[in-house]
Structures are given as structure tokens and as C-alpha cells.
Write a protein that holds these residues in place. Sequence first.
Motif, mmCIF file in Angstrom:
data_model
loop_
_atom_site.group_PDB
_atom_site.id
_atom_site.type_symbol
_atom_site.label_atom_id
_atom_site.label_comp_id
_atom_site.label_asym_id
_atom_site.label_seq_id
_atom_site.Cartn_x
_atom_site.Cartn_y
_atom_site.Cartn_z
ATOM 1 N N PHE A 11 0.824 -1.201 0.000
ATOM 2 C CA PHE A 11 0.000 0.000 0.000
ATOM 3 C C PHE A 11 0.866 1.263 0.000
ATOM 4 O O PHE A 11 2.066 1.201 0.268
ATOM 5 C CB PHE A 11 -0.922 -0.025 1.221
ATOM 6 N N THR A 151 2.581 -3.799 4.530
ATOM 7 C CA THR A 151 1.340 -3.181 5.003
ATOM 8 C C THR A 151 1.621 -2.420 6.304
ATOM 9 O O THR A 151 2.653 -2.624 6.953
ATOM 10 C CB THR A 151 0.245 -4.231 5.320
ATOM 11 N N ASP A 185 -5.470 3.679 -1.822
ATOM 12 C CA ASP A 185 -5.595 2.244 -1.472
ATOM 13 C C ASP A 185 -6.738 1.636 -2.280
ATOM 14 O O ASP A 185 -6.608 0.564 -2.863
ATOM 15 C CB ASP A 185 -5.965 2.059 0.016
#
Length: 232
Positions: A11, A151, A185
Motif C-alpha cells: 500500500f 502493510t 488504497d
Amino acid sequence: MKKITIAIDGFSSTGKSTLAKQLAQKLQYVYVDSGAMYRAVALYVLEHKLIAVKVLDKATLIDHLPRINLAFRYNESLKASEIYLNGVNVNTAIRSMEVSNTVSTVATVPEVRQQLVALQQHMGKAKGIVMDGRDIGSVVFPDAELKLFMTASADKRAQRRFEELKRSGIEVTYEAVLDNITSRDHLDSTRKDSPLFKVNDAIEIDNSNMSLDEQFEKVLALVNSKLQSITN
Ligand code: DC
């Protein structure tokens, strides 16, 4: 020693590029920030007014693609590569909020992706490369020996990014940064062409509560064990 390909996906603002740079320096590998390439195309789109109220003029952008030349050049004094768009250094310009708010839309265009993926694969031909992005382990280098998927909570990422932008003198609110991160995202993981997802053979690194040093040590151990397994 044999050289490998390291693919780092994840991300926005999970520290992919920081980790990739650390690894490239330690291993004496080439580092490529694939996000910078999408950002440079987004900058071109803004400069040529190919987007208005979030609506991208895809047909004209596709027409212009052959005129978009991207290159990385090493800056000796910074000890880092910088990205050039049609011969102009755009390394700082591509970090603006305006580019950040446009880039995910530009990155949904399959023709843009094809052009950039071909360039990225060419750069990685000789291995000994660390590349970070969203589709590196899935599309660009599906055969990469080491794949990482990064992440961290949206809140932690927004906080880190906000501090970073403040340090570089860019005026922005925490809410605007969080908003940009959550909408990227969403766009990055729901687009049709090459969405962001964790491939089966990627190792997930959640760095919400990890220091940079801890993360680096952990990943370096993974690299070393991979290097050992392929030399034996
Ligand atoms: O890594 P970054 O945040 O600078 O990337 C900017 C945008 O580019 C990101 O929102 C999605 C897109 N991107 C992509 O679609 N594929 C990549 N390999 C790298 C980035």
C-alpha cells in the motif's frame, strides 16, 4: 555471488522505497522506484491539461505516450537516482499533492501500464535489482526470487507521510494526507488492470509497530537465506 531480483509491493506510504533503498545500498543492487514512473506520467498529464475535475482524457494521453520519455540518472552528490521526464529532472515535482491525487487514475490506463512495465522489465534484465511498486511481484517480475508485501495501518501511514511532507516544507493537513492514502488504497486495489494484491509467494511485512532497523534486519535475513538457498 549470484544476484537476485527483489520485488517489493504494498500500500501507499508503507515505507517500500526506504526499505528498497536500504537493500540496494547494502547489496550493491540497482534500485528502481516504479511509482516515480507513474508519477512522472501523471505530472505530464497535469502539465498538458489532460485531466479536468478528475476526468482523464485517456484517448489524448494514449496518443501522447510515444512522446513521454522517462529515464533515471544517478546523482553523485545525493547518492541516489533521480527521474527525468523528457530530459527534465522532475524528482521533486512528482511528490506534490496534485500529482498524488492524479497518479492512481493515470495508473488505471492499460496502455500506460504496458509502456512502463516493458521499461521496468528491461531495467531488470540483468537481475541485481530491487524494485518497489504495486504489481512488481505479480506482473513485472513474476519470477522474482524474493517478493515482499508491505502493510501498515492507514493511520500510521498517514502520520508518517504527514511528518515527511511537513519536513520537506509542503503545506498540507493530516486529514488531506489520510484522505489521499485511503482513496489511493481503494483505486490501487480495485482497478481492473494489475490491481494491488498479495501474491501467494510474497512474504507479508506489517510494519505498523516495527522500527526501520528491525524491519531492515528481518528482511536482510530473508535475502541472505534466499541467496544461500540458490548458491547451494
Ligand atoms: O509508490 P507511489 O505511492 O509513489 O506510487 C504512486 C502511484 O502509482 C500509486 O498510487 C499507484 C501507482 N503505481 C502502480 O500502479 N504500479 C506500480 N508498480 C507503482 C505505482
